[in-house]
Design an enzyme around this catalytic site. Structure first.
Site, mmCIF file in Angstrom:
data_model
loop_
_atom_site.group_PDB
_atom_site.id
_atom_site.type_symbol
_atom_site.label_atom_id
_atom_site.label_comp_id
_atom_site.label_asym_id
_atom_site.label_seq_id
_atom_site.Cartn_x
_atom_site.Cartn_y
_atom_site.Cartn_z
ATOM 1 N N GLY A 43 0.840 -1.179 0.000
ATOM 2 C CA GLY A 43 0.000 0.000 0.000
ATOM 3 C C GLY A 43 0.890 1.249 0.000
ATOM 4 O O GLY A 43 1.481 1.583 -1.004
ATOM 5 N N SER A 110 6.519 -4.398 -2.054
ATOM 6 C CA SER A 110 6.017 -3.111 -2.501
ATOM 7 C C SER A 110 6.261 -2.074 -1.397
ATOM 8 O O SER A 110 7.394 -1.922 -0.950
ATOM 9 C CB SER A 110 4.542 -3.238 -2.891
ATOM 10 O OG SER A 110 4.087 -2.083 -3.546
ATOM 11 N N TRP A 111 5.205 -1.351 -0.921
ATOM 12 C CA TRP A 111 5.411 -0.470 0.225
ATOM 13 C C TRP A 111 5.990 -1.239 1.405
ATOM 14 O O TRP A 111 6.788 -0.705 2.181
ATOM 15 C CB TRP A 111 4.100 0.206 0.630
ATOM 16 C CG TRP A 111 4.099 0.629 2.069
ATOM 17 C CD1 TRP A 111 3.420 0.039 3.097
ATOM 18 C CD2 TRP A 111 4.876 1.678 2.667
ATOM 19 N NE1 TRP A 111 3.702 0.657 4.291
ATOM 20 C CE2 TRP A 111 4.598 1.674 4.053
ATOM 21 C CE3 TRP A 111 5.776 2.620 2.173
ATOM 22 C CZ2 TRP A 111 5.179 2.586 4.938
ATOM 23 C CZ3 TRP A 111 6.357 3.526 3.055
ATOM 24 C CH2 TRP A 111 6.057 3.503 4.416
ATOM 25 N N ASP A 265 7.530 -4.841 -13.946
ATOM 26 C CA ASP A 265 6.801 -4.206 -12.852
ATOM 27 C C ASP A 265 6.611 -2.734 -13.199
ATOM 28 O O ASP A 265 7.563 -1.957 -13.210
ATOM 29 C CB ASP A 265 7.606 -4.361 -11.563
ATOM 30 C CG ASP A 265 6.896 -3.844 -10.331
ATOM 31 O OD1 ASP A 265 5.999 -2.999 -10.471
ATOM 32 O OD2 ASP A 265 7.264 -4.284 -9.228
ATOM 33 N N HIS A 293 4.222 -6.821 -10.872
ATOM 34 C CA HIS A 293 4.432 -6.371 -9.503
ATOM 35 C C HIS A 293 3.851 -7.302 -8.447
ATOM 36 O O HIS A 293 4.317 -7.304 -7.309
ATOM 37 C CB HIS A 293 3.796 -4.976 -9.351
ATOM 38 C CG HIS A 293 3.970 -4.358 -8.009
ATOM 39 N ND1 HIS A 293 5.196 -3.937 -7.530
ATOM 40 C CD2 HIS A 293 3.073 -4.082 -7.019
ATOM 41 C CE1 HIS A 293 5.043 -3.422 -6.313
ATOM 42 N NE2 HIS A 293 3.771 -3.499 -5.978
#
Length: 315
Positions: A43, A110-111, A265, A293
């Site tokens: 996120g 990711s985050w 990605d 991703h």
């Protein structure tokens, strides 16, 4: 190809009172006497899912998952006050202490890779290893690529949907324009912006689009938390200096690590993973040639499970 372990349920769960207005949902799964590991979701604002429990051998791992501030089962929902990278790093430490772990393996995608790096660079002595996927370090260039110009060239048709809620004269700063709408007094304005922001990400994170995934991203409850919290973090650049996570990667030198990156990605392009690899050459590096991703794309998932199995053998 390796795939997810069978479904499991938590053996323990609860809410952590942070003392500053947040109640953070957490759960532990697997073997209570197993290797401690913490899963950091993406996120920011996405929350955890039952699928994430299945990235680890439940016979060998004691798995901590939690919904970061403002999202998932944490409360208040979509709250931005007292919600920064450093609040989350402190929450991870509280959870580690609560779990009675001297050290733990840190897994982030990711985050979650940004948060894992921020945590490990701050608390290297508490980090037994790092598994990172879809590398993101909250540099302005990375934010601009996905939310201003860059990925828009790959998905011009989908980009029109992202632009739709924003007036022409505000499009020079789309993150700022979205901020005004996602914090607007009118709930209808907030939800229109949240759906458009979340649909953009849900539509572009897989090499092959997934209609069910897009639908899950655009449900009202998910979209509001996801869009508001992501935008809040990106407006503030993650409360990080621009190159901070790459510059401080030398602090990871003695921590075993694995970096896994999809070649195609579009959300977090391979340049960032490569920059991290150069700054932290001690970590194993895997570029997946046929993936975007998402963690559950076949080649990425295979390497993630190989990484968690490999750490289970070592730790």
């Amino acid at each position: 190809m390796k795939t997810l372990y069978p479904p499991i349920e938590p053996y323990r769960s609860g809410h952590l009172d942070t003392g500053d207005g947040h109640s953070v949902y957490w759960e532990q799964c697997g073997n209570p006497d197993g290797i401690p590991v913490v899963f950091l979701h993406g996120g920011p604002g996405a929350g955890c899912s039952p699928q994430h429990r299945r990235l680890f051998d439940p016979a060998r791992y004691n798995i901590m998952l939690f919904d970061q501030r403002g999202c998932g089962r944490s409360r208040p929902h979509a709250e931005l006050e007292n919600n920064t990278t450093w609040h989350l790093v402190a929450d991870i430490e509280r959870l580690r202490d609560m779990a009675g772990a001297e050290q733990w393996l840190v897994f982030g995608g990711s985050w979650g890779s940004s948060l894992a790096l921020a945590y490990a660079e701050t608390h290297p002595e508490r980090t037994s290893g790092l598994i990172l996927r879809g590398i993101f370090t909250v540099r302005q260039s990375e934010i601009d690529w996905y939310y201003q110009e860059g990925a828009s060239w790959l998905f011009p048709d989908l980009w029109e949907g992202f632009l739709a809620p924003i007036a022409e004269d505000e499009r020079h700063d789309l993150v700022g324009a979205y901020r005004r709408r996602l914090t607007h007094d009118d709930p209808a304005v907030r939800i229109e912006a949240a759906r458009a922001w979340s649909r953009w990400e849900g539509s572009t994170i897989k090499l092959v689009p997934d209609a069910a995934l897009i639908d899950s991203f655009t449900g009202d409850e998910f979209a509001i938390a996801f869009a508001r919290i992501e935008n809040h973090y990106f407006v503030h650049k993650g409360w990080l200096e621009d190159e901070q996570l790459i510059r401080n990667a030398h602090r990871l030198k003695d921590i075993p690590g694995v970096i896994i990156q999809g070649r195609y990605d579009a959300a977090t392009p391979p340049r960032t993973a490569w920059d991290l690899h150069r700054a932290w050459p001690e970590a194993a590096f895997h570029m997946i040639g046929d993936a975007g991703h998402a963690y559950d794309e076949a080649g990425i998932l295979d390497q993630l499970i190989r990484a968690t199995d490999g750490f289970a053998d070592k730790l």
